[in-house]
Design a protein around this motif. Structure first.
Motif, PDB file in Angstrom:
ATOM      1  N   GLU A  16      78.156 -52.563 -29.318  1.00  0.00           N
ATOM      2  CA  GLU A  16      77.648 -51.217 -29.069  1.00  0.00           C
ATOM      3  C   GLU A  16      76.975 -50.616 -30.294  1.00  0.00           C
ATOM      4  O   GLU A  16      77.452 -50.753 -31.413  1.00  0.00           O
ATOM      5  N   ARG A  17      75.836 -49.951 -30.071  1.00  0.00           N
ATOM      6  CA  ARG A  17      75.158 -49.253 -31.153  1.00  0.00           C
ATOM      7  C   ARG A  17      75.278 -47.752 -30.934  1.00  0.00           C
ATOM      8  O   ARG A  17      74.932 -47.250 -29.875  1.00  0.00           O
ATOM      9  N   VAL A  18      75.824 -47.065 -31.972  1.00  0.00           N
ATOM     10  CA  VAL A  18      75.962 -45.616 -31.856  1.00  0.00           C
ATOM     11  C   VAL A  18      74.956 -44.953 -32.782  1.00  0.00           C
ATOM     12  O   VAL A  18      74.916 -45.236 -33.978  1.00  0.00           O
ATOM     13  N   ARG A  19      74.112 -44.087 -32.219  1.00  0.00           N
ATOM     14  CA  ARG A  19      73.141 -43.362 -33.013  1.00  0.00           C
ATOM     15  C   ARG A  19      73.826 -42.094 -33.518  1.00  0.00           C
ATOM     16  O   ARG A  19      73.822 -41.068 -32.839  1.00  0.00           O
ATOM     17  N   ALA A  20      74.424 -42.163 -34.686  1.00  0.00           N
ATOM     18  CA  ALA A  20      75.176 -41.022 -35.208  1.00  0.00           C
ATOM     19  C   ALA A  20      74.240 -39.917 -35.675  1.00  0.00           C
ATOM     20  O   ALA A  20      74.567 -38.738 -35.592  1.00  0.00           O
ATOM     21  N   LEU A  21      73.055 -40.296 -36.176  1.00  0.00           N
ATOM     22  CA  LEU A  21      72.017 -39.311 -36.511  1.00  0.00           C
ATOM     23  C   LEU A  21      70.698 -39.806 -35.942  1.00  0.00           C
ATOM     24  O   LEU A  21      70.345 -40.978 -36.094  1.00  0.00           O
ATOM     25  N   ASP A  22      69.982 -38.897 -35.281  1.00  0.00           N
ATOM     26  CA  ASP A  22      68.788 -39.299 -34.553  1.00  0.00           C
ATOM     27  C   ASP A  22      67.620 -38.415 -34.998  1.00  0.00           C
ATOM     28  O   ASP A  22      67.479 -37.293 -34.523  1.00  0.00           O
ATOM     29  N   HIS A  23      66.830 -38.921 -35.938  1.00  0.00           N
ATOM     30  CA  HIS A  23      65.675 -38.170 -36.453  1.00  0.00           C
ATOM     31  C   HIS A  23      66.051 -36.734 -36.829  1.00  0.00           C
ATOM     32  O   HIS A  23      65.461 -35.780 -36.345  1.00  0.00           O
ATOM     33  N   ALA A  24      67.046 -36.610 -37.668  1.00  0.00           N
ATOM     34  CA  ALA A  24      67.507 -35.288 -38.085  1.00  0.00           C
ATOM     35  C   ALA A  24      66.664 -34.791 -39.253  1.00  0.00           C
ATOM     36  O   ALA A  24      66.423 -35.522 -40.208  1.00  0.00           O
ATOM     37  N   SER A  25      66.200 -33.535 -39.140  1.00  0.00           N
ATOM     38  CA  SER A  25      65.464 -32.925 -40.246  1.00  0.00           C
ATOM     39  C   SER A  25      66.125 -31.604 -40.599  1.00  0.00           C
ATOM     40  O   SER A  25      66.532 -30.852 -39.720  1.00  0.00           O
ATOM     41  N   LEU A  26      66.247 -31.350 -41.883  1.00  0.00           N
ATOM     42  CA  LEU A  26      66.914 -30.129 -42.331  1.00  0.00           C
ATOM     43  C   LEU A  26      66.411 -29.766 -43.720  1.00  0.00           C
ATOM     44  O   LEU A  26      66.260 -30.618 -44.583  1.00  0.00           O
ATOM     45  N   HIS A  27      66.147 -28.491 -43.903  1.00  0.00           N
ATOM     46  CA  HIS A  27      65.709 -28.015 -45.206  1.00  0.00           C
ATOM     47  C   HIS A  27      66.653 -26.899 -45.644  1.00  0.00           C
ATOM     48  O   HIS A  27      66.788 -25.897 -44.963  1.00  0.00           O
ATOM     49  N   VAL A  28      67.339 -27.102 -46.733  1.00  0.00           N
ATOM     50  CA  VAL A  28      68.228 -26.061 -47.250  1.00  0.00           C
ATOM     51  C   VAL A  28      67.704 -25.619 -48.607  1.00  0.00           C
ATOM     52  O   VAL A  28      67.474 -26.453 -49.494  1.00  0.00           O
ATOM     53  N   ARG A  29      67.505 -24.299 -48.776  1.00  0.00           N
ATOM     54  CA  ARG A  29      66.984 -23.773 -50.043  1.00  0.00           C
ATOM     55  C   ARG A  29      68.145 -23.351 -50.944  1.00  0.00           C
ATOM     56  O   ARG A  29      69.249 -23.100 -50.453  1.00  0.00           O
ATOM     57  N   PRO A  30      67.890 -23.252 -52.238  1.00  0.00           N
ATOM     58  CA  PRO A  30      68.943 -22.814 -53.159  1.00  0.00           C
ATOM     59  C   PRO A  30      69.533 -21.467 -52.720  1.00  0.00           C
ATOM     60  O   PRO A  30      68.805 -20.607 -52.208  1.00  0.00           O
ATOM     61  N   HIS A  31      70.816 -21.294 -52.912  1.00  0.00           N
ATOM     62  CA  HIS A  31      71.572 -20.073 -52.613  1.00  0.00           C
ATOM     63  C   HIS A  31      71.734 -19.807 -51.120  1.00  0.00           C
ATOM     64  O   HIS A  31      72.182 -18.724 -50.740  1.00  0.00           O
ATOM     65  N   GLU A  32      71.387 -20.744 -50.273  1.00  0.00           N
ATOM     66  CA  GLU A  32      71.610 -20.564 -48.841  1.00  0.00           C
ATOM     67  C   GLU A  32      73.053 -20.901 -48.481  1.00  0.00           C
ATOM     68  O   GLU A  32      73.715 -21.694 -49.153  1.00  0.00           O
ATOM     69  N   PHE A  33      73.516 -20.282 -47.401  1.00  0.00           N
ATOM     70  CA  PHE A  33      74.819 -20.634 -46.820  1.00  0.00           C
ATOM     71  C   PHE A  33      74.526 -21.062 -45.385  1.00  0.00           C
ATOM     72  O   PHE A  33      74.201 -20.224 -44.539  1.00  0.00           O
TER      73      PHE A  33
END
Ligand SMILES: Nc1ncnc2c1ncn2[C@@H]1O[C@H](COP(=O)(O)OP(=O)(O)OP(=O)(O)O)[C@@H](O)[C@H]1O
Ligand SMILES: [Mg+2]
Lengths: 223, 245
Positions: A16-33
C-alpha cells in the motif's frame, strides 16, 4: 521564513502507498502564528517533520529562511534543527534520565555555548515557564503540564527562529492545555514565529491564521 | 520397577549413578573442563557484542538491502543446528586458517579454543542481535525524536540517547545468553575442545564408568547456571523497581 512549494511525501507500507502529503504549499512569514488543523491521519505530523527538517520530502521544494533544504547533508540538517527550530511534542519527549535543567541545557551543549552562559540561559528559560523551583526534578517527578513547560523551555532556550508544536496539549487536561496555549500566545506576542499543529478547533482558533489539512492537502481558512 | 535405570541405581557397578571412583585420577580433566567451558561461553558472548550491535542497527535501518543482509544472517544462524554450524566453521574456515598449537595459562590450548570461540560467537551474534534490537525498540521512540529535534543526527541520537537507555534492557538478557552458552558449548566436545563435556566423555571412555562422569558434569553445569540465573533475575527485579519511582 518557511516556503513549501508542491511538497509531497509518500509512505510505502507493504503493497500500500499512502500519500501523507499531496502537493502541499505553505508560506509562513516571520512573527506569524499559524495553526494547522486536520483529523487523525491527515498528514499533520508528516508536515511537521518536513518543516522541522526531521524528514525530507519526496517531491517539491522547501526553503527555510531562503535556503533550499535539499542542499543540506544529514549533519547540516541536524545543525539547522539545533539552531533554527524549537520543537514541542504531544508526549513531551523529555530525555528521561536527565533533570529538567539538564534537558533544557542539552541543545546549548550541542551548540557549544560556554558553561556560565548556558547556566544563565537555562535559568532564564525555566523562569519564563515558571519552573525555576523544579529545575532539579526528573521528568517522572513532574506532572504532564510541568513536563510540557520544560519542553517549551528547552525549545526556547536556543532562541530559535521557528517554534514547531505538534499537538502540544494533546496529552493534557483542558485546564492545563489552556495554560500551555496562553504560553504560546505570549511567545507570539514577544515576536516568535509559531507553527502549531492540532485537531482541536478551539485550540486552532488561538492562532491568527488557520490552515486546514485533509488527506495531505492544505487549504487556507479565512476567519 | 525392573527398568535398566532402576537396576543401575540399585546395584553398585560401573554404570552406577554415584560411581565417582574415577575422580582422584581424572579430577584435572574436570577442573580444566570448567575453566574451558566458562572461558568459551564468556568470550563467545563478549565477542558477539560488536557484530550483534551492528546486525541490530542494520536490522533497524531504513535501507531494505541492509535490513535484508542482517535478517538473512540472523535467519541462517537461528534456523540451522549449532553442531552443523560448528562443523562447517571448523572444517571450512579453520582448515584454511591454522591456529598455532600453543598452550596459555597452563590449560588453554589455542588451536582447541579459538575455532570454537569463533563458531560460538558467530552463532551467538544472531541471538544477541535480537536482544539488542528488542532492547532498542523498548526505548520510547519519543527519545530519538527529541534527540534529533535538539540537533543530533540519527547515529548520535542512537549512541548518546537511545543506546544508554537500552543497556538496562539488554544487560540481563546478555547475561542469560552466557548461561545458554555454558550449556550449548558442550557440543564443542565433538571436535576435541577440552571443556566439561569432553572431560566426561574422555573419562567415561578410559575408565568404562559410563554414567558417573556425566552425572558429575550435570551437577557442575547446574551449580554454575542455576545460581547465575537466579542472580540475573534478582538484578532484573531490582532494576524494574528502580524504574518505577
Ligand atoms: N513512518 C511512516 N510509515 C508509514 N506510514 C506512515 C508513516 N508516518 C505516517 N504514515 C501514514 O501517513 C499518513 C499521515 O500520517 P501523519 O502521522 O502525518 O498523520 P497525523 O495527521 O499526524 O495523524 P494523528 O492526528 O493521528 O497524529 C497516515 O495515513 C499514516 O498512516
Ligand atoms: Mg500526528
Amino acid at each position: 521564513m518557511i516556503e513549501l512549494r508542491d511538497v509531497s511525501k509518500v509512505y510505502q507500507i507493504g503493497e500500500e502507498r499512502v500519500r501523507a502529503l499531496d502537493h502541499a504549499s505553505l508560506h509562513v512569514r516571520p512573527h506569524e502564528f499559524v495553526s494547522v488543523i486536520g483529523p487523525s491521519g491527515s498528514g499533520k505530523s508528516t508536515l511537521m517533520n518536513i518543516i522541522g527538517c526531521l524528514d525530507t520530502a519526496d517531491a517539491g521544494e522547501y526553503l527555510l529562511d531562503g535556503t533550499p533544504i535539499e542542499a543540506y547533508t544529514e549533519n547540516e540538517l541536524a545543525r539547522v534543527r539545533n539552531i533554527k527550530i524549537g520543537f514541542v511534542f504531544q508526549s513531551f519527549n523529555l530525555i528521561s534520565k536527565l533533570s529538567a535543567e539538564e534537558n533544557v541545557e542539552l541543545p546549548l551543549i550541542y551548540q557549544g555555548v560556554r558553561t556560565s552562559e548556558r547556566r544563565e540561559r537555562v535559568r532564564q528559560a525555566l523562569a519564563k515557564v515558571g519552573l525555576e523551583h523544579r529545575s532539579k526534578h526528573l521528568p517522572t517527578e513532574l506532572s504532564g503540564g510541568q513536563q510540557q513547560r520544560v519542553a517549551i523551555a528547552r525549545a526556547l532556550v536556543t532562541r530559535p527562529s521557528l517554534i514547531l508544536a505538534d499537538e502540544p496539549t494533546g496529552n493534557l487536561d483542558s485546564h492545563t492545555g489552556g495554560e500551555i496555549m496562553d504560553m504560546f500566545a505570549e511567545l507570539h506576542e514577544q515576536g516568535n514565529t509559531i507553527v502549531l499543529i492540532t485537531h482541536d478547533n478551539d485550540i486552532a482558533r488561538r492562532a491568527k491564521r488557520v490552515v486546514h489539512i485533509l488527506d495531505g492537502r492544505l487549504t487556507e481558512v479565512t476567519l | 520397577m525392573s527398568t535398566p535405570l532402576y537396576a543401575a541405581l540399585s546395584r553398585p557397578g560401573p554404570a552406577s549413578f554415584f560411581n565417582f571412583t574415577f575422580l582422584p585420577k581424572y579430577a584435572t580433566y574436570f577442573v580444566n573442563g570448567v575453566l574451558n567451558t566458562l572461558l568459551l561461553s564468556i568470550f563467545s558472548v563478549l565477542l558477539a557484542v560488536i557484530p550483534a550491535l551492528l546486525l541490530a542497527l542494520m536490522r533497524l535501518s531504513k535501507n531494505r538491502l541492509i535490513r535484508g543482509i542482517s535478517g538473512a544472517y540472523i535467519a541462517v544462524f537461528r534456523s540451522t543446528p549449532m553442531l552443523v554450524q560448528l562443523s562447517i566453521i571448523y572444517f571450512g574456515l579453520f582448515n584454511a586458517i591454522k591456529i598455532p598449537n600453543i598452550v596459555i595459562f597452563g590449560f588453554l590450548r589455542l588451536n582447541q579454543f579459538i575455532p570454537f570461540v569463533v563458531a560460538l560467537s558467530l552463532n551467538s551474534s544472531a541471538y544477541v542481535a535480537e536482544i539488542f534490537r528488542a532492547g532498542i525498540l523498548a526505548v520510547d521512540s519519543g527519545q530519538m525524536e527529541a534527540a534529533r529535534s535538539l540537533g543530533l543526527s540519527q547515529w548520535q541520537g542512537m549512541r548518546l540517547i537511545v543506546l544508554p537507555q537500552a543497556i538496562k534492557n539488554i544487560l540481563p538478557a546478555l547475561a542469560n545468553e552466557v548461561v545458554t552458552m555454558v550449556k550449548e558449548s558442550s557440543i564443542c566436545s565433538s571436535y576435541g575442545c577440552m571443556e566439561l563435556m569432553w572431560a566426561a566423555k574422555t573419562t567415561a571412555g578410559a575408565t568404562m564408568i559410563s554414567l558417573g562422569p556425566y552425572v558429575l558434569i550435570a551437577a557442575i553445569y547446574f551449580a554454575i547456571n542455576y545460581p547465575a540465573s537466579k542472580a540475573i533475575e534478582a538484578v532484573e527485579r531490582r532494576m524494574r523497581r528502580g524504574d518505577k519511582q
